[in-house]
Design a protein around this motif. Structure first.
Motif, PDB file in Angstrom:
ATOM      1  N   LEU A 127       0.789  -1.228   0.000  1.00  9.42           N
ATOM      2  CA  LEU A 127       0.000   0.000   0.000  1.00  9.42           C
ATOM      3  C   LEU A 127       0.824   1.283   0.000  1.00  9.42           C
ATOM      4  O   LEU A 127       0.409   2.281  -0.608  1.00  9.42           O
ATOM      5  CB  LEU A 127      -0.933   0.013   1.214  1.00  9.42           C
ATOM      6  N   LEU A 128       1.956   1.311   0.715  1.00  7.60           N
ATOM      7  CA  LEU A 128       2.663   2.579   0.904  1.00  7.60           C
ATOM      8  C   LEU A 128       3.051   3.260  -0.404  1.00  7.60           C
ATOM      9  O   LEU A 128       2.801   4.466  -0.566  1.00  7.60           O
ATOM     10  CB  LEU A 128       3.888   2.373   1.802  1.00  7.60           C
ATOM     11  N   PRO A 129       3.659   2.562  -1.379  1.00 10.33           N
ATOM     12  CA  PRO A 129       3.980   3.259  -2.632  1.00 10.33           C
ATOM     13  C   PRO A 129       2.747   3.836  -3.322  1.00 10.33           C
ATOM     14  O   PRO A 129       2.783   4.959  -3.847  1.00 10.33           O
ATOM     15  CB  PRO A 129       4.634   2.160  -3.485  1.00 10.33           C
ATOM     16  N   ALA A 130       1.635   3.093  -3.304  1.00 12.55           N
ATOM     17  CA  ALA A 130       0.416   3.562  -3.961  1.00 12.55           C
ATOM     18  C   ALA A 130      -0.188   4.755  -3.235  1.00 12.55           C
ATOM     19  O   ALA A 130      -0.640   5.721  -3.875  1.00 12.55           O
ATOM     20  CB  ALA A 130      -0.604   2.424  -4.038  1.00 12.55           C
ATOM     21  N   VAL A 131      -0.216   4.723  -1.922  1.00 12.96           N
ATOM     22  CA  VAL A 131      -0.761   5.843  -1.154  1.00 12.96           C
ATOM     23  C   VAL A 131       0.066   7.103  -1.400  1.00 12.96           C
ATOM     24  O   VAL A 131      -0.492   8.204  -1.560  1.00 12.96           O
ATOM     25  CB  VAL A 131      -0.818   5.499   0.354  1.00 12.96           C
ATOM     26  N   CYS A 132       1.384   6.956  -1.455  1.00 15.21           N
ATOM     27  CA  CYS A 132       2.238   8.115  -1.741  1.00 15.21           C
ATOM     28  C   CYS A 132       1.911   8.712  -3.112  1.00 15.21           C
ATOM     29  O   CYS A 132       1.810   9.939  -3.274  1.00 15.21           O
ATOM     30  CB  CYS A 132       3.708   7.727  -1.658  1.00 15.21           C
TER      31      CYS A 132
END
Length: 433
Positions: free
Chosen positions: A321-326
């Motif tokens: 999730l973290l790369p996409a949320v960024c």
């Protein structure tokens, strides 16, 4: 073999008063700056403090079933504690369900437990915190449990009574939950996760890098390390971050990135004990970056909290999730993009991260790789899942995930507040397959 203990507080005193975050957070400093112990073998350190610090005689051990069955760690701990062990619980379910917490608390009442020791990962940490909270507040069922303060209800319900049964954590992962005044617990009835507020119930954290090297599966360890990375990145990108946030995140990322890459390079040889200790120390600064002066977390944590009870371990949720949320935040907010530039600069300053990124064709110059690109390359280098399909979560689960995610406290503190399920659905689609 280690033979000399180093005992100190988890992070050093800040020079002068801590700066005030712009966040309106009831609890202010949310960091549990308990003592950490390292240098002695875990079982020797535990026995020493049971006798000299806690004067305990009725100990409950919560242990990882896998670790207990495949290694001598539990038997070594039991042998060191001897007749002081009143009971042992193995194999608690991940995500700390209400029913497990309540059942074990009842056993503690019967056994007269005066100290809880955990041997394993973050779910055991949350379980120990919750059991101590339940005992102190004489809670016996789920409805009574939900009357205790959570991050959503704190300030609107009566405060909980302070815990009276202390906890020692023998940590084998990098989640850092032992250093916060909160814990996630899942309601069996609807699979919704609640973030309860606790006091400083965890009094001592024992770090033994040799134990971790020998017993913790490599993938599990690096996944928990990416969870620690998630703490740093979302704290840095928060509109409420302070110089303390940056200080801790900087310190953490400078050790965590090379430490995790060294662990992967070490592979099954399991000889690089120093790399594990580097990661353990980094995980303390990682959690301090978001809770020592409250820097609220964002969408990766909000969705990840909910994705966990759907069968995905926390570190894997962060890697997905973290790369996409960024990327989602940067596209929708110029301020979010500016803050991400600061986080990106820190990552580029880590030589091992720069070398990895350049080897994959990423460039630092304006218009080059964004923060999401750097994080994607790093997660892939660790051999972790990058899509929901990789972890068996299909689109048939997306509606429920989106519905619950917007209820999580971290949804509204995302740099682009996640107020509608449709926003979460857009992020989920970015990592669907």
């Amino acid at each position: 073999m280690a033979s000399q203990e180093i005992l100190r507080s988890a992070v050093p005193p800040y020079p002068g008063p801590l700066p005030k975050s712009r966040a309106n957070h009831l609890y202010g400093d949310y960091f549990n700056n308990c003592n950490i112990s390292y240098g002695l073998q875990f079982h020797a350190a535990c026995a020493k403090h049971v006798e000299e610090t806690f004067h305990a005689s009725r100990i409950l051990i919560l242990a990882s079933a896998t670790l207990a069955r495949s290694t001598s760690a539990l038997s070594d701990l039991q042998a060191s504690l001897g007749t002081k062990v009143a009971g042992v619980k193995l194999g608690l379910r991940a995500h700390t369900y209400f029913s497990d917490t309540l059942a074990i608390a009842e056993e503690c009442r019967v056994l007269g437990v005066d100290l809880i020791v955990t041997l394993g990962g973050g779910s055991l940490t949350d379980a120990a915190k919750m059991i101590s909270l339940v005992l102190a507040n004489d809670v016996h069922n789920a409805d009574e449990l939900l009357k205790l303060p959570t991050q959503v209800t704190a300030g609107t319900v009566p405060p909980a009574k302070p815990s009276t049964v202390p906890v020692i954590i023998i940590s084998t992962t990098l989640s850092g939950g032992e250093f916060t005044l909160g814990c996630g617990t899942t309601d069996d009835r609807d699979n919704q996760k609640h973030q309860f507020v606790v006091d400083t119930v965890v009094k001592l954290v024992i770090l033994d890098a040799a134990l971790v090297t020998a017993t913790t599966p490599l993938l599990l360890f690096v996944q928990s390390g990416v969870r620690a990375l998630d703490h740093c990145i979302e704290a840095l990108c928060s509109p409420y971050s302070t110089e303390v946030t940056e200080m801790h995140a900087n310190a953490s990322l400078g050790r965590l990135v090379p430490g995790l890459l060294r662990c992967i390079a070490d592979g099954d040889t399991k000889t690089d004990v120093e790399a594990r200790l580097l990661c353990q120390m980094a995980s303390i600064d990682a959690i301090a970056s978001c809770v020592r002066v409250y820097s609220p977390l964002g969408g990766s944590h909000a969705i990840g909290h909910i994705l966990g009870p759907f069968g995905v371990v926390h570190g894997a949720t962060s890697g997905i999730l973290l790369p996409a949320v960024c990327k989602y935040n940067a596209r929708r907010s110029a301020d979010a993009a500016k803050r991400q530039a600061g986080a990106k600069a820190i990552l580029w300053s880590v030589p091992e991260m720069r070398s990895l990124a350049e080897s994959k064709g990423l460039v630092e110059a304006e218009g080059g790789a964004d923060l999401g690109d750097l994080l994607d390359v790093f997660v892939r280098a660790l051999g972790m899942a990058r899509t929901l399909a990789d972890v068996g979560v299909g689109r048939d689960k997306f509606d429920k995930l989106a519905e619950f995610s917007v209820l999580d406290p971290s949804a509204l503190t995302n740099p682009v507040p996640l107020k509608e399920p449709a926003q979460v659905m857009e992020i989920l689609e970015m990592v669907a397959e």
